[in-house]
Design an enzyme around this catalytic site. Structure first.
Site, PDB file in Angstrom:
ATOM      1  N   CYS A 151       0.762  -1.096  -0.174  1.00 40.93           N
ATOM      2  CA  CYS A 151      -0.204   0.124   0.086  1.00 40.93           C
ATOM      3  C   CYS A 151       1.457   1.416   0.220  1.00 40.93           C
ATOM      4  O   CYS A 151       1.269   1.843   1.145  1.00 40.93           O
ATOM      5  CB  CYS A 151      -0.953   0.067   1.636  1.00 40.93           C
ATOM      6  SG  CYS A 151      -2.037   1.535   1.368  1.00 40.93           S
ATOM      7  N   CYS A 209      -0.760   4.422   2.480  1.00 37.78           N
ATOM      8  CA  CYS A 209       0.037   3.911   3.295  1.00 37.78           C
ATOM      9  C   CYS A 209       1.282   4.412   4.136  1.00 37.78           C
ATOM     10  O   CYS A 209       0.783   4.585   4.995  1.00 37.78           O
ATOM     11  CB  CYS A 209      -0.976   3.006   3.977  1.00 37.78           C
ATOM     12  SG  CYS A 209      -2.275   1.842   3.139  1.00 37.78           S
ATOM     13  N   ASP A 210       2.066   3.691   3.043  1.00 38.78           N
ATOM     14  CA  ASP A 210       3.103   3.315   3.366  1.00 38.78           C
ATOM     15  C   ASP A 210       4.404   4.750   2.917  1.00 38.78           C
ATOM     16  O   ASP A 210       5.334   4.357   3.388  1.00 38.78           O
ATOM     17  CB  ASP A 210       3.993   2.339   3.896  1.00 38.78           C
ATOM     18  CG  ASP A 210       3.270   1.206   4.529  1.00 38.78           C
ATOM     19  OD1 ASP A 210       2.539   1.846   4.824  1.00 38.78           O
ATOM     20  OD2 ASP A 210       3.091   0.109   4.119  1.00 38.78           O
TER      21      ASP A 210
END
Ligand code: FAD
Ligand code: NAP
Length: 304
Positions: A130, A133-134
């Site tokens: 992701c 997200c990261d």
């Protein structure tokens, strides 16, 4: 007793809930996380009609907000099984059994893993599925994106805002992604490609990813290159274990339906990415959701 329980509140499930509630059915969604599904992990959506661009979380909220006003019950639960009990369906979670006249399966799909040494070891320590997200954790690093589809190319473009350089490794010499994404990636000065190659191993020190071994599929040559992070986008697997015992999936776990979203089990419908189909998009998911809700309404009128 619900008229319809919708398992999963991604775009397919939320649209099914909208249409079912507007048909005056008693509706619940059962969701294991935040409403929105995969849209929550998507930064910019550029192909949803009506918007030049909208963020995934914003579109999720726009789809979710009307549901409560229409009386949809949004329940939390991880569904593990669906059972038949005469004409009724039982939807089973860890701590509850819900009953419904119809069930709409909208559980979507999840990222496939590479299955190479180092992938699990360094998961969340440099290996990610992701970028949204990261990505921000990898500022000024050299990053690898694995895959050649829409997700790989789109997320590689997204990662350029943080990374020093992004390399896309693909097993063929031609991308699968939409042309508009390909053109953007080819023109981007921070994006490089490794063609005809697969990841053999992800290596690291005690804490994090440091490099990746590749195999060139044409020459058989093995090489190693340093990377601080590896983002894996090699396709999707269906989320359908809860219907495994019902015999309604194909060999790979996707759920075949007819044009009305009917599965082979009467009163059970499937919509969105979990369905066996060619184009897995938000637009096709919402279309499936609307069709299934309408069909569930007719099914209830005819059978109860
Ligand atoms: P999902 O969005 O997968 O939602 C399924 C829901 O079911 C989830 O919320 C999940 O938590 C829930 N669920 C699963 N199992 C259970 C269970 N056992 N119990 C309870 N709840 C459960 N499409 C576009 O059109 N445009 C884009 O720009 C775009 N970008 C994308 C970028 C990425 C990185 C990815 C991965 C996909 C992208 N897509 C895009 C594809 C799009 O997101 C999907 O086609 C769409 O989200 C599918 O919707 P769905 O409702 O079928 O499933
Ligand atoms: P995908 O379209 O199935 O592409 C997967 C890619 O990974 C392919 O290029 C495939 O190679 C490669 N691959 C598969 N297994 C591999 C392995 N073991 N090792 C190395 N490479 C491997 O999956 P996706 O890109 O995640 O997209 C999923 C769905 O979401 C699609 O329907 C897509 O259109 C949609 N989506 C849409 C958007 C958008 O509209 N902007 C964005 C993201 C996703 P081959 O090409 O050789 O098969």
């Amino acid at each position: 007793m619900y008229d319809t329980i919708i398992i999963g509140a991604g775009p397919a499930g939320m649209t099914a809930a909208l249409y079912a509630a507007r048909s005056n059915l008693k509706v619940a969604t059962l969701e294991q996380g935040a409403p929105g599904g995969q849209m929550n992990n998507t930064a910019d959506i550029e192909n949803y009609p009506g918007y030049d661009m909208i963020s995934g979380p914003e579109l999720s909220m726009k789809m979710f907000e009307p549901l409560e006003k229409l009386g949809v019950e949004n329940l939390y639960g991880i569904v593990s099984k669906i059972e038949e009990d005469g004409p009724i369906k039982k939807v089973i979670t860890d701590d509850q059994v819900y009953e419904a006249k119809t069930v709409i399966l909208a559980t979507g799909a999840k990222h496939r893993h590479l299955g190479v040494p180092g992938e699990e070891t360094y998961s969340s320590r440099g290996v990610s599925y992701c970028a949204v997200c990261d990505g921000a954790f990898f500022r000024d690093q050299e990053l690898l994106v694995v895959g050649g589809g829409d997700s790989a190319v789109e997320e590689a473009l997204f990662l350029t805002q943080f990374a020093k350089k992004v390399t896309i490794v693909h097993r063929r010499d031609e991308l699968r992604a939409q042309k508009v994404l390909q053109e953007r990636a080819f023109a981007h000065d921070k994006i490089d490609f490794i063609w005809d190659s697969v990841v053999k191993e992800i290596k690291g020190d005690d804490n994090k990813v440091t490099s990746v071994d590749f195999e060139n599929l044409k020459t058989g040559q093995i090489s190693n290159q340093a990377f601080g992070g590896v983002f894996v986008y090699v396709g999707l697997d269906p989320v359908s274990s809860m219907v495994e015992d019902l015999g309604i999936t194909d060999d790979d776990g996707w759920v075949p339906t007819d044009d009305h979203m009917r599965t082979s089990l009467s009163g059970l419908f499937a919509v969105g990415d979990v369905r066996q189909k060619d184009l897995r998009q938000i637009t096709t998911a919402v279309g499936d959701g609307a069709t299934a809700a309408q069909e569930a309404y007719h099914y209830i009128v005819d059978h109860f």
